[in-house]
Design a protein around this motif. Structure first.
Motif, PDB file in Angstrom:
ATOM      1  N   PRO B 131       0.836  -1.204   0.000  1.00 31.27           N
ATOM      2  CA  PRO B 131       0.000   0.000   0.000  1.00 31.27           C
ATOM      3  C   PRO B 131       0.871   1.255   0.000  1.00 31.27           C
ATOM      4  O   PRO B 131       1.917   1.280   0.649  1.00 31.27           O
ATOM      5  N   VAL B 132       0.444   2.267  -0.764  1.00 28.11           N
ATOM      6  CA  VAL B 132       1.128   3.559  -0.791  1.00 28.11           C
ATOM      7  C   VAL B 132       0.060   4.627  -0.620  1.00 28.11           C
ATOM      8  O   VAL B 132      -0.925   4.640  -1.357  1.00 28.11           O
ATOM      9  N   LEU B 133       0.242   5.485   0.373  1.00 27.42           N
ATOM     10  CA  LEU B 133      -0.739   6.558   0.576  1.00 27.42           C
ATOM     11  C   LEU B 133      -0.242   7.797  -0.146  1.00 27.42           C
ATOM     12  O   LEU B 133       0.809   8.343   0.183  1.00 27.42           O
ATOM     13  N   ASN B 134      -1.021   8.223  -1.111  1.00 28.44           N
ATOM     14  CA  ASN B 134      -0.584   9.323  -1.982  1.00 28.44           C
ATOM     15  C   ASN B 134      -1.307  10.620  -1.616  1.00 28.44           C
ATOM     16  O   ASN B 134      -2.288  10.611  -0.879  1.00 28.44           O
ATOM     17  N   LYS B 135      -0.822  11.699  -2.163  1.00 26.09           N
ATOM     18  CA  LYS B 135      -1.404  13.031  -1.988  1.00 26.09           C
ATOM     19  C   LYS B 135      -1.399  13.479  -0.523  1.00 26.09           C
ATOM     20  O   LYS B 135      -2.347  14.115  -0.061  1.00 26.09           O
ATOM     21  N   ILE B 136      -0.315  13.125   0.207  1.00 17.57           N
ATOM     22  CA  ILE B 136      -0.276  13.528   1.610  1.00 17.57           C
ATOM     23  C   ILE B 136      -0.052  15.019   1.768  1.00 17.57           C
ATOM     24  O   ILE B 136      -0.182  15.564   2.853  1.00 17.57           O
ATOM     25  N   ASP B 137       0.283  15.681   0.647  1.00 13.56           N
ATOM     26  CA  ASP B 137       0.494  17.125   0.740  1.00 13.56           C
ATOM     27  C   ASP B 137      -0.826  17.884   0.768  1.00 13.56           C
ATOM     28  O   ASP B 137      -0.865  19.063   1.094  1.00 13.56           O
ATOM     29  N   LEU B 138      -1.928  17.232   0.431  1.00 12.40           N
ATOM     30  CA  LEU B 138      -3.216  17.933   0.445  1.00 12.40           C
ATOM     31  C   LEU B 138      -3.652  18.220   1.882  1.00 12.40           C
ATOM     32  O   LEU B 138      -3.457  17.389   2.763  1.00 12.40           O
ATOM     33  N   PRO B 139      -4.256  19.376   2.122  1.00 14.89           N
ATOM     34  CA  PRO B 139      -4.693  19.704   3.480  1.00 14.89           C
ATOM     35  C   PRO B 139      -5.710  18.698   4.020  1.00 14.89           C
ATOM     36  O   PRO B 139      -5.758  18.434   5.219  1.00 14.89           O
ATOM     37  N   SER B 140      -6.496  18.140   3.125  1.00 19.74           N
ATOM     38  CA  SER B 140      -7.532  17.217   3.580  1.00 19.74           C
ATOM     39  C   SER B 140      -7.014  15.792   3.785  1.00 19.74           C
ATOM     40  O   SER B 140      -7.773  14.896   4.129  1.00 19.74           O
ATOM     41  N   ALA B 141      -5.699  15.572   3.558  1.00 20.78           N
ATOM     42  CA  ALA B 141      -5.157  14.220   3.681  1.00 20.78           C
ATOM     43  C   ALA B 141      -5.287  13.716   5.124  1.00 20.78           C
ATOM     44  O   ALA B 141      -5.063  14.458   6.076  1.00 20.78           O
ATOM     45  N   ASP B 142      -5.691  12.457   5.234  1.00 23.70           N
ATOM     46  CA  ASP B 142      -5.806  11.843   6.549  1.00 23.70           C
ATOM     47  C   ASP B 142      -5.253  10.432   6.443  1.00 23.70           C
ATOM     48  O   ASP B 142      -5.991   9.444   6.428  1.00 23.70           O
ATOM     49  N   PRO B 143      -3.895  10.323   6.337  1.00 30.45           N
ATOM     50  CA  PRO B 143      -3.295   9.016   6.056  1.00 30.45           C
ATOM     51  C   PRO B 143      -3.623   7.963   7.115  1.00 30.45           C
ATOM     52  O   PRO B 143      -3.784   6.790   6.778  1.00 30.45           O
ATOM     53  N   GLU B 144      -3.744   8.400   8.375  1.00 27.08           N
ATOM     54  CA  GLU B 144      -4.018   7.411   9.435  1.00 27.08           C
ATOM     55  C   GLU B 144      -5.368   6.746   9.199  1.00 27.08           C
ATOM     56  O   GLU B 144      -5.510   5.535   9.259  1.00 27.08           O
ATOM     57  N   ARG B 145      -6.375   7.589   8.904  1.00 27.09           N
ATOM     58  CA  ARG B 145      -7.723   7.061   8.693  1.00 27.09           C
ATOM     59  C   ARG B 145      -7.742   6.124   7.481  1.00 27.09           C
ATOM     60  O   ARG B 145      -8.295   5.033   7.527  1.00 27.09           O
ATOM     61  N   VAL B 146      -7.060   6.566   6.410  1.00 25.10           N
ATOM     62  CA  VAL B 146      -7.083   5.766   5.186  1.00 25.10           C
ATOM     63  C   VAL B 146      -6.307   4.468   5.387  1.00 25.10           C
ATOM     64  O   VAL B 146      -6.719   3.405   4.914  1.00 25.10           O
ATOM     65  N   ALA B 147      -5.195   4.529   6.138  1.00 27.70           N
ATOM     66  CA  ALA B 147      -4.437   3.305   6.425  1.00 27.70           C
ATOM     67  C   ALA B 147      -5.323   2.323   7.193  1.00 27.70           C
ATOM     68  O   ALA B 147      -5.355   1.119   6.889  1.00 27.70           O
ATOM     69  N   ALA B 148      -6.077   2.855   8.147  1.00 26.50           N
ATOM     70  CA  ALA B 148      -6.971   1.999   8.918  1.00 26.50           C
ATOM     71  C   ALA B 148      -8.048   1.416   8.007  1.00 26.50           C
ATOM     72  O   ALA B 148      -8.426   0.241   8.140  1.00 26.50           O
ATOM     73  N   GLU B 149      -8.504   2.240   7.092  1.00 20.49           N
ATOM     74  CA  GLU B 149      -9.542   1.774   6.156  1.00 20.49           C
ATOM     75  C   GLU B 149      -9.018   0.610   5.306  1.00 20.49           C
ATOM     76  O   GLU B 149      -9.709  -0.370   5.085  1.00 20.49           O
ATOM     77  N   ILE B 150      -7.754   0.744   4.861  1.00 18.13           N
ATOM     78  CA  ILE B 150      -7.164  -0.333   4.047  1.00 18.13           C
ATOM     79  C   ILE B 150      -7.083  -1.617   4.873  1.00 18.13           C
ATOM     80  O   ILE B 150      -7.447  -2.704   4.410  1.00 18.13           O
ATOM     81  N   GLU B 151      -6.658  -1.482   6.115  1.00 21.74           N
ATOM     82  CA  GLU B 151      -6.554  -2.676   6.970  1.00 21.74           C
ATOM     83  C   GLU B 151      -7.924  -3.304   7.173  1.00 21.74           C
ATOM     84  O   GLU B 151      -8.085  -4.518   7.116  1.00 21.74           O
ATOM     85  N   ASN B 152      -8.902  -2.427   7.394  1.00 18.87           N
ATOM     86  CA  ASN B 152     -10.273  -2.871   7.628  1.00 18.87           C
ATOM     87  C   ASN B 152     -10.898  -3.572   6.446  1.00 18.87           C
ATOM     88  O   ASN B 152     -11.445  -4.655   6.551  1.00 18.87           O
ATOM     89  N   VAL B 153     -10.855  -2.863   5.331  1.00 22.42           N
ATOM     90  CA  VAL B 153     -11.613  -3.308   4.159  1.00 22.42           C
ATOM     91  C   VAL B 153     -10.889  -4.395   3.400  1.00 22.42           C
ATOM     92  O   VAL B 153     -11.482  -5.374   2.971  1.00 22.42           O
ATOM     93  N   ILE B 154      -9.576  -4.215   3.227  1.00 26.40           N
ATOM     94  CA  ILE B 154      -8.843  -5.181   2.416  1.00 26.40           C
ATOM     95  C   ILE B 154      -8.181  -6.247   3.278  1.00 26.40           C
ATOM     96  O   ILE B 154      -8.012  -7.385   2.854  1.00 26.40           O
ATOM     97  N   GLY B 155      -7.838  -5.859   4.505  1.00 31.17           N
ATOM     98  CA  GLY B 155      -7.260  -6.844   5.405  1.00 31.17           C
ATOM     99  C   GLY B 155      -5.780  -7.073   5.207  1.00 31.17           C
ATOM    100  O   GLY B 155      -5.291  -8.183   5.363  1.00 31.17           O
ATOM    101  N   ILE B 156      -5.064  -6.025   4.790  1.00 30.83           N
ATOM    102  CA  ILE B 156      -3.603  -6.142   4.729  1.00 30.83           C
ATOM    103  C   ILE B 156      -3.005  -5.048   5.597  1.00 30.83           C
ATOM    104  O   ILE B 156      -3.620  -3.997   5.766  1.00 30.83           O
ATOM    105  N   PRO B 157      -1.811  -5.307   6.162  1.00 27.01           N
ATOM    106  CA  PRO B 157      -1.215  -4.287   7.021  1.00 27.01           C
ATOM    107  C   PRO B 157      -0.895  -3.030   6.210  1.00 27.01           C
ATOM    108  O   PRO B 157      -0.406  -3.136   5.092  1.00 27.01           O
ATOM    109  N   ALA B 158      -1.217  -1.875   6.791  1.00 22.85           N
ATOM    110  CA  ALA B 158      -1.022  -0.644   6.019  1.00 22.85           C
ATOM    111  C   ALA B 158      -0.488   0.488   6.868  1.00 22.85           C
ATOM    112  O   ALA B 158      -0.241   1.584   6.387  1.00 22.85           O
ATOM    113  N   MET B 159      -0.310   0.217   8.187  1.00 24.71           N
ATOM    114  CA  MET B 159       0.101   1.302   9.072  1.00 24.71           C
ATOM    115  C   MET B 159       1.474   1.853   8.705  1.00 24.71           C
ATOM    116  O   MET B 159       1.753   3.035   8.863  1.00 24.71           O
ATOM    117  N   ASP B 160       2.364   0.951   8.188  1.00 24.26           N
ATOM    118  CA  ASP B 160       3.696   1.430   7.831  1.00 24.26           C
ATOM    119  C   ASP B 160       3.805   1.743   6.339  1.00 24.26           C
ATOM    120  O   ASP B 160       4.894   1.813   5.779  1.00 24.26           O
TER     121      ASP B 160
END
Lengths: 371, 602
Positions: B131-160
């Motif tokens: 997993p790669v979290l893109n567009k972290i430069d946007l003010p609305s970016a929320d990588p933590e939430r999206v990482a959690a979403e990836i773990e939740n929905v897809i079931g692969i580790p994404a925190m790192d």
């Protein structure tokens, strides 16, 4: 026989719906203009032209002093072989007097076309005209008194505020005058004119209203004995405009003056719309508009405007048998829609538009030519 | 021969607009595969349409070399996949060519419908997902939430997961290092019989068809003969090599683990089907690679030149497009209304739109297209079964025992506030609600089964307008179901216009018939005749409108003998007629045919 058109490009002011070429009138320019017209006419001499109509159009030709009109007509008489000519002058009710009219009559002018437009004051005001209904009627009466037997009036259809009832009043009043010919034009909004506004556009685009006005006028004038001989023209028997008929019957005409069109020696040309150039040139500079003209197409397009209609015999000579047969098949379809009638005589067959057909004549022409 | 341990074959999975191509460009830049001055934005997407729409239509691959922090030089093979469901099969073949995939997710928007569909596809192929979290430069970016979403929905580790901005060039290096450490090297015996997977092909005027392959085992050298296992066709290779960023680079040999191209003077792209296995004629492998299937078009439409005289141009253009697109099918078709044209088959709606757009733009053709149709399965009373993709071929109802239509499983991702609107839409399109999952408090995944013919019209547009563009949508074919179908005909002035006929569910026939009549009335200009516009099933008229006869079309004045205006008008009207189709006595403008394709608009 050739027709001669003289375009007099001067106006006291510009009507807000008009986009024809005209400039503000001054006496000095008018004098120069007359000289230039005469030069152009004299240049025609070697061509040995035979003509039977002269038409002063504009602009406002009635700004031409009678002496200058006379000078121009003398020039024509000396350069062109004139056979009992119809000589028309367009005139604005606001720019003529009995005296002036007598002057024109003496000069040889025998037909007067008055830009009456309406005989309702409010409608004239809405059109931005310089005259009122009283002046217009006086002008017609004065013309008759000055010796004009052949008077035509313009009526505008679709004027702001006009209704079938006010149109009836205008028609009643005009036909009560010594008038033998009426031209009725639909208000059309020309791009860039002061009338080119959304409100006026909506008025001019109100087809239902325009059609109702047109058909009403056709009906009223028919009752008064006027023959509807061309889409926009009505005449008492014997009073059809000889000059204007040349346009619809593919006869030659020569236009003199800036913006004037010619169909002469097989070419359609027009003088450039530039007064100073016209005044300074020895002979006016014409721009070629068309040569090798498709006369068959023109015949269909122009003769269908006339109540006499399109002669299939004539068309066959220009285009051949097969295309005429196809065109006639299409005409038969239109006849079923009561847009045309097909009339057979011993030696010819003619397609004539009905009054409803006149109203959609562009589409009818395209439909007939598209085969 | 390349050292297999130093090869990484991977692709990038992302939803439209999540930055796949930008990330690819950054990777190219960082690996110095392209000199900076040669960088054009979006290097991999090199069709105009791809750039404008921000989508990838064709798979593409490029070989990069990367010097990692461990001091070693690695070969990266980046295979860019078309993200869209229409190209699902191509995507699956591209994935089969890789060991791993970068799952690029927009750090503010989170997972979307396409992300999920392609992720499942990647998991099916046992790919290592990074997993790669893109567009972290946007003010609305929320990588933590999206990482959690990836773990939740897809079931692969994404925190790192690397947090990057492809646009701003932030943290790309970290992503590259993770490719080295996380994605496994390929395996395969270079001495075994040659076996390579075709994941794409392109046509080159000089070299013929160039096939893009991933070598699974064995070795191929220039000059050796290859065999395409599905067709059995044999060709002698004229060139083998790898795909550089801007050119093909011949290297004379391809072996296990590598990604590269083969040129073998192949004339027809149809011979080189994506998913087929290439082997060596002299040392063939025993079995082809699993998973080959011939992809069949799902959506059909008639394509006609607006100007009948352009028919040969249209044929040439289709021929040329087909050189590079084995999934485009077309055959000549004649319509009484539209003349000569082609019945074209497409993988899906996007594919259809892209082809139409390319024909119009790249080949300057003015087209009239008929309503898209799907393939219906009709069983006759005598037990015979036929597949119908053209309404004109729809049998007499008296001969039909049963009819079936294709359904799709649809995933619609949306913010919760639009769920109601979407349900209304799906209901209206005869959708069957399956279930609804909350991914988090901001997003819902709606599962529906929908008839394919209900989404081929204007479903995307309708969905977008009902959700202010927030919903995303994906579908896959789920099979045929019995249905009550009728053929609806449109009559102008009493004559059936074949190009406007279509097949529709009985329950929708009246509404659609009415709408079509209204649309035609709006789009057919008044003519000299009154024109009845009718919709009919069998002989029965179910809707009627009338185009009234024109009232006024006259040029009153002809001033001073100036007939040029009149002539110009006549010319203009004649010109206008050329853009019309004459059906009997009725002139129908091109727009009228197009208007009936967008019935949902007002």
């Amino acid at each position: 026989m050739t027709g001669i058109y003289i375009h007099v490009p001067f106006c006291l002011r510009k009507c807000p719906y008009c986009d024809f070429y005209s400039v503000l009138f001054t006496e000095e320019l008018m004098q120069k203009y007359t000289d230039a017209v005469c030069r152009n006419i004299l240049a025609l001499k070697p061509k040995a032209i035979e003509a039977d109509s002269v038409y002063f159009g504009g602009g406002t030709p009635s700004l031409l002093p009678p002496e200058q009109a006379e000078k121009i007509l003398e020039c024509i008489a000396s350069s062109v072989k004139l056979a009992d000519p119809e000589i028309t002058m367009e005139a604005n009710p606001s720019s003529i007097s009995l005296e002036k009219l007598r002057g024109y009559r003496r000069a040889g002018v025998n037909r007067l076309s008055l830009g009456v437009q309406s005989l309702i004051d409010d409608e004239l005001k809405a059109l931005g005209r310089l005259h009122d209904a009283y002046q217009a009627r006086e002008a017609a009466i004065a013309a008759h008194r000055a010796g004009f037997e052949n008077i035509s009036c313009d009526i505008m259809l679709g004027v702001p505020g006009q209704t079938e009832e006010t149109l009836d009043i205008t028609a009643e009043r005009i036909t009560a005058l010594p008038v033998k010919h009426i031209s009725a034009y639909m208000l059309k909004i020309e791009e860039g004119t002061p009338f080119d506004t959304a409100q006026m556009g909506a008025l001019a685009d109100d087809d239902e209203r325009m059609c109702a006005l047109y058909l009403r006028l056709c009906e009223t004038l028919a009752k008064k004995g006027f023959e509807h001989y061309e889409i926009s023209n009505f005449a008492l028997p014997g009073a059809r405009s000889r000059h204007n008929l040349k346009y619809w019957r593919l006869m030659p005409y020569i236009g003199i003056g800036p913006g004037a069109h010619s169909d002469f020696e097989g070419k359609r040309t027009a003088c450039r719309r530039e007064l100073s150039e016209f005044l300074e040139s020895k002979v006016q500079k014409n721009v070629l508009i068309e040569e090798n003209i498709d006369r068959a197409e023109e015949l269909v397009m122009l003769s269908l405007r006339l109540s006499d209609g399109l002669s299939l015999g004539e068309l066959e000579k220009l285009r051949g048998r097969e295309p005429v047969r196809r065109l006639k098949n299409r005409a038969v379809q239109l006849e079923a829609q009561k847009l045309v009638s097909i009339e057979k005589t011993a030696e010819d067959e003619k397609i004539k538009l009905t009054e409803r057909g006149f109203l959609v004549s562009n589409a009818v022409i395209v439909y007939l030519l598209d085969c | 021969m390349a050292d297999m341990e130093k090869i990484r074959n991977f692709c990038i999975i992302a939803h439209i607009d999540h930055g796949k191509s930008t990330l690819a460009d950054r990777i190219l830049e960082l690996t110095e595969t392209v000199a900076l001055r040669d960088m054009e934005d979006r290097l991999l997407d090199n069709m105009d349409i791809e750039r404008e729409r921000g989508i990838t239509i064709k798979a593409r691959a490029v070989r990069l070399s990367y010097k990692a922090d461990d001091g070693e030089e690695y070969i990266f093979n980046l295979i860019d996949t078309p993200g869209h469901v229409d190209f699902n099969y191509e995507v699956s073949r591209s994935l089969a060519a890789c060991e791993g995939a970068l799952l690029v997710v927009d750090a503010s928007q989170g997972i979307e419908a396409q992300t999920l569909a392609n992720t499942y596809l990647a998991l099916e192929h046992d790919l290592e997902l990074l997993p790669v979290l893109n567009k972290i430069d946007l003010p609305s970016a929320d990588p933590e939430r999206v990482a959690a979403e990836i773990e939740n929905v897809i079931g692969i580790p994404a925190m790192d997961a690397p947090r990057v901005s492809a646009k701003a060039g932030i943290n790309i290096k970290e992503a590259l290092e993770r490719i080295v450490t996380d994605i496994p090297a390929p395996k395969g015996d270079p001495n075994a019989p040659f076996q390579a997977l075709i994941f794409d092909s392109v046509y080159d005027r000089y070299k013929g068809v160039i096939i893009y392959v991933r070598v699974m085992q064995g070795t191929l050298r220039t000059g050796q003969s290859i065999k395409l296992m599905a067709s059995g066709a044999v060709f002698q290779t004229t060139e083998v090599g790898y795909m550089g960023a801007s050119d093909l680079v011949p290297i004379g040999e391809l072996s296990a683990g590598e990604v590269g191209y083969i040129a073998a003077s192949i004339k027809y792209i149809g011979d080189t089907r994506v998913g087929d296995t290439v082997t060596r004629e002299d040392m063939p492998c025993a079995e082809p690679l699993a998973g080959y299937k011939k992809v069949n078009p799902m959506v059909f439409s008639g394509i006609y030149p607006a100007d009948g005289a352009k028919y040969p141009d249209l044929r040439d253009a289709l021929d040329k497009l087909a050189l590079n697109d084995a999934s485009l099918s077309f055959e000549p078709e004649t319509s009484t209304a539209l003349g000569f044209g082609f019945r074209c088959g497409f993988l899906g709606l996007l594919h259809m739109e892209i082809i139409q757009e390319r024909l119009e733009r790249e080949y300057a053709l003015d087209l009239i297209t008929t309503a898209p149709s799907v393939i219906y399965r009709i069983t006759y009373t005598d037990g015979r079964t036929v597949m119908i993709d053209n309404p004109s071929n729809y049998p007499d109802p008296a001969l039909i025992a049963s009819a079936e239509e294709p359904f799709v499983k649809a995933d619609i991702f949306t913010p919760p506030e639009y769920v109601g609107n979407i349900m209304d839409l799906c209901q209206d399109r005869r959708g069957v609600f399956k279930n609804m999952e909350y991914l988090d408090e901001n997003r819902v995944d709606l599962h529906y089964e929908l008839p394919l013919n209900e989404i081929v019209y204007d479903f995307f547009d309708a969905l977008k307008s009902r959700t202010k563009g927030y919903a995303s949508f994906d579908y896959e074919l789920s099979g045929y179901r019995p249905s009550k179908l009728v053929k609806l005909d449109v009559l102008l002035n009493g004559d059936v216009v074949d190009a406007l006929s279509f097949i529709v569910h009985t329950d929708k026939a009246y509404a659609r018939g009415r709408r079509i009549c209204e649309k035609l009335k709006e789009n057919i200009p008044r003519q000299l005749f009154e024109i009845p516009v009718q919709a009919a099933i069998g002989g029965k008229v179910i809707a009627r409108e009338t185009v009234k006869a024109m009232r006024k079309d006259v040029l009153a004045k002809c001033y001073g003998g100036d007939i040029t205006r009149k002539k110009k008008l006549l010319e203009k009207q004649k010109e206008g007629k050329k853009r019309m189709r004459t059906l009997g006595t009725v002139e129908v403008p091109q727009e009228a045919f197009m208007a009936v394709l967008k019935l949902d608009e007002d």
